[in-house]
Motif scaffolding. Structure first.
Motif, PDB file in Angstrom:
ATOM      1  N   TRP A  83      -0.322  -3.063  16.253  1.00 29.40           N
ATOM      2  CA  TRP A  83       0.628  -2.628  17.046  1.00 29.40           C
ATOM      3  C   TRP A  83       1.188  -3.355  18.068  1.00 29.40           C
ATOM      4  O   TRP A  83       0.414  -4.226  18.572  1.00 29.40           O
ATOM      5  N   PRO A  84       2.373  -3.204  18.622  1.00 26.08           N
ATOM      6  CA  PRO A  84       2.940  -4.092  19.409  1.00 26.08           C
ATOM      7  C   PRO A  84       2.647  -3.349  20.897  1.00 26.08           C
ATOM      8  O   PRO A  84       3.308  -2.938  21.629  1.00 26.08           O
ATOM      9  N   VAL A  85       1.471  -3.490  21.321  1.00 23.33           N
ATOM     10  CA  VAL A  85       0.837  -3.287  22.550  1.00 23.33           C
ATOM     11  C   VAL A  85       0.449  -4.430  23.200  1.00 23.33           C
ATOM     12  O   VAL A  85      -0.062  -5.388  23.152  1.00 23.33           O
ATOM     13  N   ASP A  86       0.288  -4.183  24.738  1.00 16.22           N
ATOM     14  CA  ASP A  86      -0.079  -5.279  25.752  1.00 16.22           C
ATOM     15  C   ASP A  86      -1.441  -4.694  26.357  1.00 16.22           C
ATOM     16  O   ASP A  86      -2.192  -5.420  26.945  1.00 16.22           O
ATOM     17  N   ALA A  87      -1.777  -3.156  26.061  1.00 17.05           N
ATOM     18  CA  ALA A  87      -3.025  -2.670  26.732  1.00 17.05           C
ATOM     19  C   ALA A  87      -3.347  -1.393  26.073  1.00 17.05           C
ATOM     20  O   ALA A  87      -2.475  -0.538  25.658  1.00 17.05           O
ATOM     21  N   LEU A  88      -4.685  -0.900  25.768  1.00 18.18           N
ATOM     22  CA  LEU A  88      -5.135  -0.130  25.085  1.00 18.18           C
ATOM     23  C   LEU A  88      -6.212   0.472  25.894  1.00 18.18           C
ATOM     24  O   LEU A  88      -7.112  -0.277  26.618  1.00 18.18           O
TER      25      LEU A  88
ATOM     26  N   HIS B 178       6.448  -0.248  30.699  1.00 15.09           N
ATOM     27  CA  HIS B 178       7.925   0.122  30.130  1.00 15.09           C
ATOM     28  C   HIS B 178       7.643   0.991  29.118  1.00 15.09           C
ATOM     29  O   HIS B 178       8.831   1.517  28.679  1.00 15.09           O
ATOM     30  N   ASP B 179       6.687   1.114  28.341  1.00 13.39           N
ATOM     31  CA  ASP B 179       6.508   1.907  27.167  1.00 13.39           C
ATOM     32  C   ASP B 179       5.132   2.553  27.134  1.00 13.39           C
ATOM     33  O   ASP B 179       4.341   1.548  27.358  1.00 13.39           O
ATOM     34  N   CYS B 180       5.147   3.461  27.049  1.00 12.19           N
ATOM     35  CA  CYS B 180       3.737   4.377  27.056  1.00 12.19           C
ATOM     36  C   CYS B 180       3.531   5.471  25.983  1.00 12.19           C
ATOM     37  O   CYS B 180       4.435   6.142  25.906  1.00 12.19           O
ATOM     38  N   MET B 181       2.337   5.371  25.497  1.00  9.88           N
ATOM     39  CA  MET B 181       2.003   6.693  24.408  1.00  9.88           C
ATOM     40  C   MET B 181       0.595   7.044  24.890  1.00  9.88           C
ATOM     41  O   MET B 181      -0.274   6.187  25.167  1.00  9.88           O
ATOM     42  N   GLY B 182       0.407   8.226  24.660  1.00  9.21           N
ATOM     43  CA  GLY B 182      -1.062   8.746  24.966  1.00  9.21           C
ATOM     44  C   GLY B 182      -1.402  10.046  24.041  1.00  9.21           C
ATOM     45  O   GLY B 182      -0.298  10.810  23.559  1.00  9.21           O
ATOM     46  N   ILE B 183      -2.609  10.148  23.566  1.00  6.11           N
ATOM     47  CA  ILE B 183      -2.962  11.527  22.821  1.00  6.11           C
ATOM     48  C   ILE B 183      -4.439  11.786  23.179  1.00  6.11           C
ATOM     49  O   ILE B 183      -5.395  10.910  23.372  1.00  6.11           O
TER      50      ILE B 183
ATOM     51  N   LEU C 286      -9.156  10.827  26.189  1.00  9.08           N
ATOM     52  CA  LEU C 286      -7.930  10.648  25.520  1.00  9.08           C
ATOM     53  C   LEU C 286      -7.569   8.813  25.330  1.00  9.08           C
ATOM     54  O   LEU C 286      -8.771   8.109  25.569  1.00  9.08           O
ATOM     55  N   LEU C 287      -6.611   8.657  24.336  1.00  7.03           N
ATOM     56  CA  LEU C 287      -6.489   7.500  24.086  1.00  7.03           C
ATOM     57  C   LEU C 287      -5.044   6.835  24.632  1.00  7.03           C
ATOM     58  O   LEU C 287      -4.109   7.686  24.743  1.00  7.03           O
ATOM     59  N   THR C 288      -4.808   5.654  25.205  1.00  7.38           N
ATOM     60  CA  THR C 288      -3.646   5.400  25.631  1.00  7.38           C
ATOM     61  C   THR C 288      -3.270   4.128  25.293  1.00  7.38           C
ATOM     62  O   THR C 288      -4.064   3.023  25.127  1.00  7.38           O
ATOM     63  N   LEU C 289      -1.812   3.925  24.990  1.00  7.44           N
ATOM     64  CA  LEU C 289      -1.120   2.572  24.356  1.00  7.44           C
ATOM     65  C   LEU C 289       0.014   2.298  25.530  1.00  7.44           C
ATOM     66  O   LEU C 289       0.679   2.947  26.225  1.00  7.44           O
ATOM     67  N   ASP C 290       0.067   1.183  25.836  1.00  9.39           N
ATOM     68  CA  ASP C 290       0.950   0.603  27.000  1.00  9.39           C
ATOM     69  C   ASP C 290       1.500  -0.742  26.433  1.00  9.39           C
ATOM     70  O   ASP C 290       0.898  -1.639  25.982  1.00  9.39           O
TER      71      ASP C 290
ATOM     72  N   ALA D  70      10.188  -2.453  26.785  1.00 12.17           N
ATOM     73  CA  ALA D  70      10.894  -1.067  26.429  1.00 12.17           C
ATOM     74  C   ALA D  70      11.115  -0.974  25.009  1.00 12.17           C
ATOM     75  O   ALA D  70      11.571  -1.930  24.451  1.00 12.17           O
ATOM     76  N   GLY D  71      10.946   0.410  24.535  1.00 17.82           N
ATOM     77  CA  GLY D  71      11.164   0.497  23.001  1.00 17.82           C
ATOM     78  C   GLY D  71      10.025  -0.042  22.150  1.00 17.82           C
ATOM     79  O   GLY D  71      10.503  -0.383  20.974  1.00 17.82           O
ATOM     80  N   SER D  72       9.218  -0.313  22.593  1.00 22.32           N
ATOM     81  CA  SER D  72       7.969  -0.923  21.800  1.00 22.32           C
ATOM     82  C   SER D  72       7.496   0.089  20.697  1.00 22.32           C
ATOM     83  O   SER D  72       6.914  -0.156  19.623  1.00 22.32           O
ATOM     84  N   PHE D  73       7.386   1.339  21.042  1.00 23.06           N
ATOM     85  CA  PHE D  73       6.757   2.363  20.264  1.00 23.06           C
ATOM     86  C   PHE D  73       7.666   3.268  19.355  1.00 23.06           C
ATOM     87  O   PHE D  73       8.540   3.717  20.163  1.00 23.06           O
ATOM     88  N   ALA D  74       7.733   2.900  18.009  1.00 20.64           N
ATOM     89  CA  ALA D  74       8.693   3.645  17.341  1.00 20.64           C
ATOM     90  C   ALA D  74       8.232   5.249  17.064  1.00 20.64           C
ATOM     91  O   ALA D  74       6.936   5.204  17.345  1.00 20.64           O
ATOM     92  N   VAL D  75       8.931   6.026  16.712  1.00 14.65           N
ATOM     93  CA  VAL D  75       8.634   7.520  16.540  1.00 14.65           C
ATOM     94  C   VAL D  75       7.588   7.594  15.317  1.00 14.65           C
ATOM     95  O   VAL D  75       6.669   8.347  15.643  1.00 14.65           O
ATOM     96  N   GLU D  76       7.628   6.622  14.285  1.00 16.74           N
ATOM     97  CA  GLU D  76       6.598   6.807  13.399  1.00 16.74           C
ATOM     98  C   GLU D  76       5.217   6.329  13.666  1.00 16.74           C
ATOM     99  O   GLU D  76       4.288   6.713  13.278  1.00 16.74           O
ATOM    100  N   LEU D  77       5.193   5.764  15.005  1.00 24.58           N
ATOM    101  CA  LEU D  77       3.793   5.174  15.522  1.00 24.58           C
ATOM    102  C   LEU D  77       3.045   6.474  15.829  1.00 24.58           C
ATOM    103  O   LEU D  77       1.547   6.563  15.860  1.00 24.58           O
ATOM    104  N   GLN D  78       3.734   7.805  16.165  1.00 23.59           N
ATOM    105  CA  GLN D  78       2.855   8.822  16.869  1.00 23.59           C
ATOM    106  C   GLN D  78       2.107   9.364  15.681  1.00 23.59           C
ATOM    107  O   GLN D  78       0.944   9.996  15.966  1.00 23.59           O
ATOM    108  N   SER D  79       2.525   9.741  14.352  1.00 26.57           N
ATOM    109  CA  SER D  79       1.626   9.981  13.507  1.00 26.57           C
ATOM    110  C   SER D  79       0.499   9.176  12.989  1.00 26.57           C
ATOM    111  O   SER D  79      -0.649   9.478  12.769  1.00 26.57           O
ATOM    112  N   THR D  80       0.832   7.753  13.097  1.00 25.24           N
ATOM    113  CA  THR D  80      -0.403   6.956  12.866  1.00 25.24           C
ATOM    114  C   THR D  80      -1.540   6.945  13.997  1.00 25.24           C
ATOM    115  O   THR D  80      -2.735   6.781  13.583  1.00 25.24           O
TER     116      THR D  80
END
Length: 505
Positions: free
Chosen positions: A33-38, A109-114, A125-129, A133-143
């Motif tokens: 994935w296009p992440v800088d930190a997990l 600039h872009d963050c996701m967590g679950i 939880l798991l975090t992606l940073d 900006a705009g690194s995380f596409a909507v499809e990535l959420q299900s993955t």
């Protein structure tokens, strides 16, 4: 599936270290994935504690994120779905400023967590940073959700294995037991300390905790109590160095009404208050000899007498004692009773000084930095790489306590000199450490410390450094002992006793 992938999955299903397994999964995600930190964080009470991470500064692993100060983490923990925060989200990101090689970019600039669940309950939880900006596409959420399901299965397997006697034996050889919230460290010395705590905690053995000032002996005592069968009973703390000799007996054993002037009512002592639980005797080496004899009798017989009473009271107390003095040497000098020393040191534990825990310094720094950030209401507080180097090179004569105070001072200075800035960096000029070191090793002091380090044993070298620090503090304070004690961050009474023992006074 390649041979390498088969090897990875084989490792994941084998009994072993949970942290190591999670790190393998993060590395796979990092490649995909296009992440800088997990990061993977576990929920411990009101805090989220990093279990493992990739792409974050080392001090991030020592931080403890209190949920009430982290609205973004709260939002993630509130739902079982992946939560995406765009670059313009107002909620602060806990990792702002903590991704190295940011090239001037301090904020995420872009963050996701679950959330990760275990048996239907939140586990962590798991975090992606990402800095772009705009690194995380909507499809990535299900993955991401699929990978979290895998993480949940591995964590569940780990919990099941812990309940198996065979697996417990297998795992005990691989890692130290989980430490309490504020016992931070991954160095070999810290791992050995945590293992020693786990061994003695389940017993009723009297324990003597030895170590220099500021190493965290009280935390060790609390950890022993927390892991013991008495953990639901009272934990009573006594600072033996602060007990006036004329009142020490009453404090420990209590008194009856009229036992002495001012005894207007009956009062229980610390032994009775700790009945069924743990009594922690801090600075036990400072107890007067007369009190030592009565303490010995109480430990041997389990019976105490209140001052002014002939009646005996039975007490069931686990004794944990601590000292920064060499009790064996004090016994030889007839300053401490030999029989009491042997009663207290049934199971001795040594707490290593911070200079022997170099790989823990940045973890501890992260813990204290996060405390300061929350107290000051900052969006982000980070340690610059140059400041990290200074921390790693310093000798830390005051150990963990000195590190804590140094970080707190540096944070105050940095915020004061950067008004209105929400992500503040701690740089070397905000630390007092270089100034302290240069003063201690200036001129003749340098020659003395250098000779000590080469030709003396470690205890002798530490003694030389203590003498130097006291002399420098007294010189700077024009001989005022109270001011010198404040500068050295010591209790005035303890400083006087230390100075006498070292021959300074």
């Amino acid at each position: 599936m390649t041979a390498v992938e088969i090897g990875v999955w084989a490792t994941l299903i084998r009994p072993g270290n949970l942290q190591g397994k999670c790190e393998q999964i993060l590395r796979k995600m990092f490649q995909m994935w296009p992440v800088d930190a997990l990061s993977i964080m576990a929920l411990k009470g009101d805090y989220l504690v990093p279990l493992c991470a990739l792409g974050l500064s080392q001090d991030a692993m020592g931080r403890r994120f209190e949920l009430r100060h982290q609205p973004r983490l709260q939002a993630i923990m509130a739902t079982g779905e992946a939560v995406h925060f765009a670059h313009d989200a107002e909620l602060l990101d806990p990792f702002d400023g903590l991704i190295p090689n940011h090239k001037g970019k301090l904020d995420v600039h872009d963050c996701m967590g679950i959330r990760i669940d275990l048996d239907g309950n939140p586990w962590g939880l798991l975090t992606l940073d990402a800095l772009r900006a705009g690194s995380f596409a909507v499809e990535l959420q299900s993955t991401v959700k699929q990978w979290v399901t895998l993480l949940g299965s591995i964590i569940e397997q780990d919990e099941v294995l812990k309940k198996s006697p065979t697996a417990q034996y297998f795992l005990s050889a691989q890692a130290a037991p989980k430490s309490s919230l504020t016992m931070i460290g991954e160095s070999p010395k810290m791992t050995a300390l945590q293992q020693a705590i786990a061994v003695v905690a389940g017993s009723e053995l009297t324990t003597l905790i030895q170590g220099e000032t500021g190493t965290g002996k009280e935390l060790v005592a609390k950890a022993i109590h927390a892991q013991s069968k008495r953990h639901q009973q009272n934990y009573i703390f006594v600072n033996c160095a602060a007990l006036p000799e004329q009142l020490a007996e009453s404090e420990l054993f209590g008194h009856v009404k009229g036992a002495f002037t001012g005894a207007v009512s009956e009062r229980k002592g610390k032994f009775e208050l700790a009945h069924g639980g743990t009594l922690f005797l801090d600075e036990v080496g400072e107890l007067p000899l007369a009190i030592q004899a009565k303490l010995l009798r109480a430990i041997q017989s389990g019976e105490i007498q209140r001052v002014g009473s002939d009646a005996f009271h039975h007490v069931d107390v686990r004794i944990v004692a601590a000292t920064n003095r060499n009790l064996a040497e004090m016994v030889a000098q007839q300053e401490f009773r030999a029989d009491l020393y042997h009663r207290l040191s049934v199971y001795p534990i040594h707490v290593p000084p911070l200079r022997e825990r170099e790989q823990d310094i940045l973890l501890l720094s992260g813990f204290f930095i996060e405390q300061s950030r929350a107290q000051m209401g900052l969006r982000g507080l980070r340690m610059a790489p140059s400041a990290q180097s200074v921390l790693l090179q310093y000798a830390w004569p005051g150990n963990v306590r000195e590190l804590e105070h140094s970080i707190a001072r540096a944070a105050l200075k940095a915020v004061a000199q950067n008004p209105g800035q929400q992500i503040v960096s701690l740089t070397p000029e905000y630390l007092d450490l270089l100034t302290i070191e240069s003063r201690l090793v200036d001129g003749s002091h340098a020659k003395k410390v250098k000779v000590s380090a080469i030709s003396l044993s470690m205890p002798q070298a530490v003694k030389e450094l203590q003498i130097e620090m006291i002399e420098v503090a007294l010189q700077d304070c024009s001989g005022n002992w109270a001011q010198a004690a404040k500068r050295l961050q010591l209790d005035a009474g303890n400083l006087h006793r230390l100075a006498k023992r070292l021959g300074v006074k």
